[in-house]
Design a protein around this motif. Sequence first.
Motif, PDB file in Angstrom:
ATOM      1  N   LEU A 181       0.831  -1.200   0.000  1.00 25.22           N
ATOM      2  CA  LEU A 181       0.000   0.000   0.000  1.00 25.22           C
ATOM      3  C   LEU A 181       0.869   1.255   0.000  1.00 25.22           C
ATOM      4  N   GLY A 182       2.042   1.189   0.644  1.00 27.58           N
ATOM      5  CA  GLY A 182       2.945   2.324   0.603  1.00 27.58           C
ATOM      6  C   GLY A 182       3.336   2.672  -0.821  1.00 27.58           C
ATOM      7  N   ALA A 183       3.615   1.660  -1.632  1.00 26.29           N
ATOM      8  CA  ALA A 183       3.957   1.893  -3.033  1.00 26.29           C
ATOM      9  C   ALA A 183       2.775   2.477  -3.794  1.00 26.29           C
ATOM     10  N   ALA A 184       1.574   1.996  -3.490  1.00 28.21           N
ATOM     11  CA  ALA A 184       0.383   2.529  -4.146  1.00 28.21           C
ATOM     12  C   ALA A 184       0.188   3.999  -3.783  1.00 28.21           C
ATOM     13  N   ARG A 185       0.420   4.355  -2.527  1.00 30.10           N
ATOM     14  CA  ARG A 185       0.263   5.746  -2.095  1.00 30.10           C
ATOM     15  C   ARG A 185       1.322   6.639  -2.733  1.00 30.10           C
ATOM     16  N   LEU A 186       2.508   6.103  -2.986  1.00 23.27           N
ATOM     17  CA  LEU A 186       3.553   6.883  -3.642  1.00 23.27           C
ATOM     18  C   LEU A 186       3.221   7.090  -5.122  1.00 23.27           C
ATOM     19  N   ALA A 187       2.670   6.064  -5.756  1.00 19.09           N
ATOM     20  CA  ALA A 187       2.340   6.164  -7.181  1.00 19.09           C
ATOM     21  C   ALA A 187       1.109   7.027  -7.417  1.00 19.09           C
ATOM     22  N   ALA A 188       0.175   7.062  -6.465  1.00 20.77           N
ATOM     23  CA  ALA A 188      -1.075   7.810  -6.625  1.00 20.77           C
ATOM     24  C   ALA A 188      -0.863   9.272  -6.254  1.00 20.77           C
ATOM     25  N   THR A 189       0.014   9.939  -6.982  1.00 26.37           N
ATOM     26  CA  THR A 189       0.370  11.319  -6.703  1.00 26.37           C
ATOM     27  C   THR A 189       0.487  12.100  -8.005  1.00 26.37           C
ATOM     28  N   HIS A 190       0.555  13.407  -7.889  1.00 24.32           N
ATOM     29  CA  HIS A 190       0.859  14.240  -9.051  1.00 24.32           C
ATOM     30  C   HIS A 190       2.355  14.350  -9.284  1.00 24.32           C
ATOM     31  N   PHE A 191       3.124  14.212  -8.206  1.00 26.88           N
ATOM     32  CA  PHE A 191       4.579  14.297  -8.312  1.00 26.88           C
ATOM     33  C   PHE A 191       5.189  13.429  -7.224  1.00 26.88           C
ATOM     34  N   SER A 192       6.109  12.549  -7.623  1.00 24.71           N
ATOM     35  CA  SER A 192       6.719  11.621  -6.670  1.00 24.71           C
ATOM     36  C   SER A 192       8.234  11.666  -6.803  1.00 24.71           C
ATOM     37  N   VAL A 193       8.909  11.489  -5.666  1.00 25.20           N
ATOM     38  CA  VAL A 193      10.361  11.580  -5.603  1.00 25.20           C
ATOM     39  C   VAL A 193      10.903  10.415  -4.792  1.00 25.20           C
ATOM     40  N   MET A 194      12.024   9.855  -5.235  1.00 23.27           N
ATOM     41  CA  MET A 194      12.782   8.870  -4.475  1.00 23.27           C
ATOM     42  C   MET A 194      14.175   9.412  -4.206  1.00 23.27           C
ATOM     43  N   THR A 195      14.803   8.929  -3.128  1.00 27.44           N
ATOM     44  CA  THR A 195      16.218   9.182  -2.902  1.00 27.44           C
ATOM     45  C   THR A 195      17.006   8.027  -3.520  1.00 27.44           C
ATOM     46  N   LYS A 196      18.093   8.366  -4.193  1.00 32.61           N
ATOM     47  CA  LYS A 196      18.777   7.379  -5.029  1.00 32.61           C
ATOM     48  C   LYS A 196      19.426   6.247  -4.239  1.00 32.61           C
ATOM     49  N   GLU A 197      20.091   6.557  -3.146  1.00 29.83           N
ATOM     50  CA  GLU A 197      20.869   5.542  -2.440  1.00 29.83           C
ATOM     51  C   GLU A 197      20.108   4.865  -1.302  1.00 29.83           C
ATOM     52  N   THR A 198      19.063   5.496  -0.811  1.00 27.55           N
ATOM     53  CA  THR A 198      18.438   4.999   0.417  1.00 27.55           C
ATOM     54  C   THR A 198      17.003   4.542   0.242  1.00 27.55           C
ATOM     55  N   SER A 199      16.452   4.595  -0.969  1.00 22.90           N
ATOM     56  CA  SER A 199      15.051   4.198  -1.144  1.00 22.90           C
ATOM     57  C   SER A 199      14.897   3.140  -2.228  1.00 22.90           C
ATOM     58  N   ALA A 200      13.787   2.441  -2.157  1.00 23.14           N
ATOM     59  CA  ALA A 200      13.392   1.469  -3.177  1.00 23.14           C
ATOM     60  C   ALA A 200      11.883   1.317  -3.084  1.00 23.14           C
ATOM     61  N   MET A 201      11.253   0.997  -4.186  1.00 22.57           N
ATOM     62  CA  MET A 201       9.806   0.826  -4.198  1.00 22.57           C
ATOM     63  C   MET A 201       9.439  -0.445  -4.947  1.00 22.57           C
ATOM     64  N   PHE A 202       8.482  -1.191  -4.408  1.00 26.27           N
ATOM     65  CA  PHE A 202       8.051  -2.419  -5.073  1.00 26.27           C
ATOM     66  C   PHE A 202       6.672  -2.817  -4.552  1.00 26.27           C
ATOM     67  N   VAL A 203       5.972  -3.590  -5.364  1.00 26.83           N
ATOM     68  CA  VAL A 203       4.698  -4.162  -4.922  1.00 26.83           C
ATOM     69  C   VAL A 203       4.953  -5.129  -3.780  1.00 26.83           C
ATOM     70  N   ALA A 204       5.985  -5.945  -3.910  1.00 30.33           N
ATOM     71  CA  ALA A 204       6.440  -6.836  -2.841  1.00 30.33           C
ATOM     72  C   ALA A 204       7.950  -6.841  -2.855  1.00 30.33           C
ATOM     73  N   GLY A 205       8.561  -6.848  -1.670  1.00 28.28           N
ATOM     74  CA  GLY A 205       9.997  -6.727  -1.558  1.00 28.28           C
ATOM     75  C   GLY A 205      10.759  -7.996  -1.884  1.00 28.28           C
ATOM     76  N   PRO A 206      12.088  -7.921  -1.866  1.00 22.54           N
ATOM     77  CA  PRO A 206      12.938  -9.057  -2.228  1.00 22.54           C
ATOM     78  C   PRO A 206      12.621 -10.356  -1.496  1.00 22.54           C
ATOM     79  N   PRO A 207      12.332 -10.375  -0.177  1.00 20.37           N
ATOM     80  CA  PRO A 207      12.051 -11.665   0.468  1.00 20.37           C
ATOM     81  C   PRO A 207      10.888 -12.412  -0.182  1.00 20.37           C
ATOM     82  N   VAL A 208       9.849 -11.648  -0.587  1.00 17.12           N
ATOM     83  CA  VAL A 208       8.690 -12.288  -1.226  1.00 17.12           C
ATOM     84  C   VAL A 208       9.018 -12.682  -2.661  1.00 17.12           C
ATOM     85  N   VAL A 209       9.635 -11.754  -3.397  1.00 17.71           N
ATOM     86  CA  VAL A 209       9.940 -12.003  -4.810  1.00 17.71           C
ATOM     87  C   VAL A 209      10.983 -13.103  -4.962  1.00 17.71           C
TER      88      VAL A 209
END
Length: 519
Positions: A181-209
Amino acid sequence: MSWQPELDDLARRQTMAEAMGGPDKVKRQHDGGRLTVRERVGAMLDPGSFHEVGAIAGKAKYALDGSLQEFTPSNCVMGRGLIDGRPVVVVGDDFTVRGGSADATIKEKPIMAERMAADLRLPIIRIIEGSGGGGSVKTIETTGRANLPGGIGGQAMYHLTGDNLSRVPVVGLGLGSVAGLGAARLAATHFSVMTKETSAMFVAGPPVVNALGNNLSKAELGGWEIQCKAGAVDHAVDSEEEAFAAARRFLSYLPGHVWELPKRLPSEDDPNRTDESLLGVIPRNIRQPYRMRPIIEGLMDRGSVFEMGRYFGRSVITCLARLNGLPVAVLAGDPMFYAGSWTADACAKVVRFVDLAETFHLPVVYLMDCPGFMIGLEAEQSATIRWGVRAMAAVNQSTVPWCTVIVRNAFGVAGVVHQPANRFSVRHAWPSARWGSLPLEGGIEAAYRADLDAAEDRAATLAEIEARLQLLRSPLRTAEAFWVEEIIDPRQTRRLLCDFAGLAERVLEPGMRAHGMRP
């Protein structure tokens, strides 16, 4: 009688809430190169302007005598504040408490933040780090049951995050691991920003994938390069401070809500400024690309250009800017990528950007160089024409004032999309402009196949036909028939665009639009 004992108890609880997940968790956050949620809120807003709502909401443990022993705050911090003196809502995840997941949240807090933004007509900034969804797998054991997504009456968050896009500016900052849901809330915006070295976004994280047989790190699965190229996130920066600055700048172009109009700011840049370099910026060699961004920078108010989505749909450039102080939405072709042809991704980018302009009453300036939709097997496999007609619908359904400057190419069905149909829009063309149903290059072979097959010297006949047609293709001949309104000296473009902005400002109308913006 005094209520001081209760106020003392309140102050103690507030102090405990401000401690978040405790010193060890705060240190871990800092060691990972990330600020805490409270530091982020403080850096995002004007100093001292934050009014928190629900600060002491959380889980408490009491002694037998009823005295408070322990307190774990909710991992959602929300409230109101100011950005450049304008009121906003801010809601942030506290990763120091259960990793920002729903195990430690009170779902009504982020929902109230969305409702506050909607009903008080305030921009909302979501500071996101965590999942924010239905909790971890461990929640099944702690609650004794499995969570049905949405549950009974639990759709409010999904409803509000969608509806707010048609009402108020929405900004999302992904400042750590963002999933579900965090990823959905980030995508459901007019403008979204990530930090290059400290952030990542996914529907499900590496342990699940990775349980499915992959072996991916966070960056490989959902790092900024992945998400910005895919168009899920608009922008990436090196630090959280840069993310806050980008959010503040984005909001500066927009009204506080759709019932207001964008505000003109004082401008010291001469609207009649000319640029001699524009005379030679477009190469005569039609196969030679050029850089569009310096052209945009030169035509708009100096220092006002704010690009969005640079790494997605790269044959199209989208940015906010100002003309004589008035905010405008700038759309431009980029011949450095696919010669400016509209790919499926570029069309999706156009749809979202035109919807943004329509939602917040921003006049559109289109610097056109588009030789058509992308062709070939990959284009067919990505349903380019389906996305193309969506882009055409978005442009045609828009109601904001529109000005097109045809800089070079305007061909095919994509060429039709250079202005809205069935209403007036301002249009200019540079002497370098070229247009038609198809470019002559390649089109001659199809149209004159019989003549070429019968020719003794195919190459000479092809060259003769092309030379003959090139004479007829001059934009001046098109202007003779009033099939194009104006051929202009490129040096006069800024003056004419500033004139357009002044005319557009007179007819802008506030309010919600018939075609609401979707994520």
